[in-house]
Design a protein around this motif. Structure first.
Motif, PDB file in Angstrom:
ATOM      1  N   PHE A  51       0.459  -1.246  -0.196  1.00 38.25           N
ATOM      2  CA  PHE A  51      -0.405  -0.184   0.115  1.00 38.25           C
ATOM      3  C   PHE A  51       1.009   1.314   0.082  1.00 38.25           C
ATOM      4  O   PHE A  51       0.603   2.031  -0.600  1.00 38.25           O
ATOM      5  CB  PHE A  51      -0.719   0.171   1.124  1.00 38.25           C
ATOM      6  N   GLU A  52       2.047   1.014   0.073  1.00 42.28           N
ATOM      7  CA  GLU A  52       3.244   2.432   0.618  1.00 42.28           C
ATOM      8  C   GLU A  52       3.631   2.648  -0.294  1.00 42.28           C
ATOM      9  O   GLU A  52       3.488   3.472  -0.556  1.00 42.28           O
ATOM     10  CB  GLU A  52       4.118   2.031   1.660  1.00 42.28           C
ATOM     11  N   VAL A  53       3.644   1.500  -1.670  1.00 38.13           N
ATOM     12  CA  VAL A  53       4.348   1.502  -2.651  1.00 38.13           C
ATOM     13  C   VAL A  53       3.450   2.552  -3.728  1.00 38.13           C
ATOM     14  O   VAL A  53       3.315   3.131  -4.787  1.00 38.13           O
ATOM     15  CB  VAL A  53       5.108   0.538  -3.646  1.00 38.13           C
ATOM     16  N   LEU A  54       2.186   1.321  -3.516  1.00 36.18           N
ATOM     17  CA  LEU A  54       1.421   2.029  -4.517  1.00 36.18           C
ATOM     18  C   LEU A  54       0.665   3.362  -4.494  1.00 36.18           C
ATOM     19  O   LEU A  54      -0.186   4.327  -5.284  1.00 36.18           O
ATOM     20  CB  LEU A  54       0.105   1.257  -4.176  1.00 36.18           C
ATOM     21  N   PHE A  55       0.528   3.765  -3.086  1.00 37.22           N
ATOM     22  CA  PHE A  55       0.361   5.354  -3.212  1.00 37.22           C
ATOM     23  C   PHE A  55       1.180   6.069  -3.589  1.00 37.22           C
ATOM     24  O   PHE A  55       0.771   7.044  -4.039  1.00 37.22           O
ATOM     25  CB  PHE A  55       0.584   5.809  -1.411  1.00 37.22           C
ATOM     26  N   ASP A  56       2.779   5.936  -3.096  1.00 35.57           N
ATOM     27  CA  ASP A  56       3.700   6.764  -3.917  1.00 35.57           C
ATOM     28  C   ASP A  56       3.672   6.553  -5.167  1.00 35.57           C
ATOM     29  O   ASP A  56       3.665   7.347  -6.218  1.00 35.57           O
ATOM     30  CB  ASP A  56       4.936   6.199  -3.882  1.00 35.57           C
ATOM     31  N   ILE A  57       2.884   5.888  -6.097  1.00 36.71           N
ATOM     32  CA  ILE A  57       2.826   5.319  -7.312  1.00 36.71           C
ATOM     33  C   ILE A  57       1.707   6.565  -8.229  1.00 36.71           C
ATOM     34  O   ILE A  57       1.970   6.907  -8.754  1.00 36.71           O
ATOM     35  CB  ILE A  57       2.786   3.729  -8.244  1.00 36.71           C
ATOM     36  N   GLY A  58       0.836   6.592  -7.593  1.00 38.35           N
ATOM     37  CA  GLY A  58      -0.346   7.148  -7.854  1.00 38.35           C
ATOM     38  C   GLY A  58      -0.115   8.706  -7.101  1.00 38.35           C
ATOM     39  O   GLY A  58      -0.391   9.053  -7.998  1.00 38.35           O
ATOM     40  N   SER A  59       0.518   9.210  -6.444  1.00 40.72           N
ATOM     41  CA  SER A  59       1.286  10.692  -6.533  1.00 40.72           C
ATOM     42  C   SER A  59       2.163  10.857  -7.336  1.00 40.72           C
ATOM     43  O   SER A  59       2.030  12.281  -7.909  1.00 40.72           O
ATOM     44  CB  SER A  59       1.871  10.781  -4.812  1.00 40.72           C
ATOM     45  N   LEU A  60       2.934  10.026  -7.880  1.00 39.33           N
ATOM     46  CA  LEU A  60       3.673  10.662  -9.094  1.00 39.33           C
ATOM     47  C   LEU A  60       3.210  10.750 -10.325  1.00 39.33           C
ATOM     48  O   LEU A  60       3.491  11.320 -11.011  1.00 39.33           O
ATOM     49  CB  LEU A  60       5.030   9.263  -9.156  1.00 39.33           C
ATOM     50  N   ALA A  61       2.160   9.505 -10.774  1.00 33.50           N
ATOM     51  CA  ALA A  61       1.389   9.847 -11.660  1.00 33.50           C
ATOM     52  C   ALA A  61       0.692  11.247 -11.733  1.00 33.50           C
ATOM     53  O   ALA A  61       0.617  11.255 -12.820  1.00 33.50           O
ATOM     54  CB  ALA A  61       0.383   8.753 -11.687  1.00 33.50           C
ATOM     55  N   LEU A  62       0.166  11.432 -10.442  1.00 32.89           N
ATOM     56  CA  LEU A  62      -0.347  12.921 -10.406  1.00 32.89           C
ATOM     57  C   LEU A  62       0.310  14.065 -11.120  1.00 32.89           C
ATOM     58  O   LEU A  62       0.639  14.605 -12.140  1.00 32.89           O
ATOM     59  CB  LEU A  62      -1.200  13.221  -9.785  1.00 32.89           C
ATOM     60  N   LEU A  63       1.926  13.861 -10.341  1.00 28.68           N
ATOM     61  CA  LEU A  63       3.061  15.135 -10.952  1.00 28.68           C
ATOM     62  C   LEU A  63       2.820  15.055 -12.283  1.00 28.68           C
ATOM     63  O   LEU A  63       3.386  16.153 -12.587  1.00 28.68           O
ATOM     64  CB  LEU A  63       4.194  14.166  -9.569  1.00 28.68           C
ATOM     65  N   ASN A  64       2.425  13.515 -12.750  1.00 29.91           N
ATOM     66  CA  ASN A  64       3.360  13.359 -14.089  1.00 29.91           C
ATOM     67  C   ASN A  64       1.978  13.233 -15.032  1.00 29.91           C
ATOM     68  O   ASN A  64       1.794  13.571 -16.399  1.00 29.91           O
ATOM     69  CB  ASN A  64       4.151  11.975 -14.863  1.00 29.91           C
ATOM     70  N   GLY A  65       0.750  13.967 -14.354  1.00 30.42           N
ATOM     71  CA  GLY A  65       0.181  15.058 -15.229  1.00 30.42           C
ATOM     72  C   GLY A  65      -1.523  12.820 -15.618  1.00 30.42           C
ATOM     73  O   GLY A  65      -2.158  13.624 -15.773  1.00 30.42           O
ATOM     74  N   TYR A  66      -0.704  12.426 -15.011  1.00 29.98           N
ATOM     75  CA  TYR A  66      -1.947  11.020 -15.411  1.00 29.98           C
ATOM     76  C   TYR A  66      -2.835  10.566 -14.466  1.00 29.98           C
ATOM     77  O   TYR A  66      -2.506  10.578 -13.346  1.00 29.98           O
ATOM     78  CB  TYR A  66      -0.814  10.083 -15.011  1.00 29.98           C
TER      79      TYR A  66
END
Length: 249
Positions: A51-66
């Motif tokens: 869940f920690e990894v997925l939360f970072d992935i989701g946050s990074l996706a937002l930073l990249n506009g996805y």
């Protein structure tokens, strides 16, 4: 989406000077066998929970506009967080791990069953109901995932923010009382991965998550806010990206 980590051999030899960052695709196991430009071979096992990894992935996706990918990853993070809590509660109460896995097979394909199991187990452990996820967040998630709604950046960021505080508020209760249990589960998982992938003794256990990190919990939610964590993730991501560009050239 890629994860940026480092060559642990370079790190040891260079003593934190001129060591090399390496970008690699995220994977489900959290085990990364790397070869850097100096031909060092190393293995990194990610300590972070799913869940920690997925939360970072989701946050990074937002930073990249996805935005759609961000919502999907954060929603998955919340579901895996519920699973994490359930298994920690069961470990704390001495339930045999093989029995846990047998029972989980009946739940693993139904997020609603998992949420129900989490609520009942939390109630049993703390004698009170857990924090309830806001209905507008549930509706937003379903609108994006099931109806194909394309959310704006601000809508997505607000959803991530709400889920950040939802998870953190529960961790405020879980972390102090169950720390030994989830550390034990993490060590068992790392040992299983070492055996599965035939990992040698010189592998490195790495902690990569920035948004939610059990190793830093519990946090002071008045000082260590969502905005602080999100800005930290952005800064770390930018620094790692610059290092990677330098390595590529």
């Amino acid at each position: 989406m890629k994860m940026t980590t480092f060559c642990n051999v370079c790190m040891r030899e260079a003593r934190f000077k001129n060591f090399e960052f390496i970008s690699t695709d995220f994977n489900d196991e959290g085990v990364y066998k790397l070869i850097c430009s100096r031909n060092h071979q190393s293995t990194i096992i990610i300590q972070d929970e799913k869940f920690e990894v997925l939360f970072d992935i989701g946050s990074l996706a937002l930073l990249n506009g996805y935005t759609i990918q961000a919502v999907a990853s954060i929603a998955a993070s919340v579901e895996r967080f519920h699973e994490f809590c359930i298994k920690v509660f069961l470990e704390h109460n001495g339930t045999d791990s093989s029995e846990v896995e047998t029972a989980w097979k009946q739940l693993k394909n139904s997020s609603e069953r998992q949420l129900g199991a989490f609520h009942v187990m939390y109630l049993n452990e703390f004698k009170k109901a857990p924090t309830i996820m806001k209905q507008n967040c549930v509706a937003f998630r379903n609108k994006v995932i099931h109806k194909g709604y394309i959310p704006t950046y601000s809508e997505t960021k607000e959803y991530i923010k709400e889920m950040f505080y939802y998870i953190q508020s529960i961790l405020q209760e879980v972390n102090p009382r169950y720390q030994i249990s989830y550390v034990k589960l993490a060590l068992e998982r790392q040992q299983d991965l070492a055996e599965k992938f035939n990992i040698r003794y010189d592998s490195t256990i790495s902690m990569n998550s920035q948004m939610i990190c059990l190793a830093r919990e519990p946090i002071d939610l008045k000082k260590d806010t969502f905005e602080n964590r999100f800005e930290l993730l952005n800064t770390v991501n930018t620094i790692q990206y610059r290092h990677q560009l330098q390595s590529d050239t």
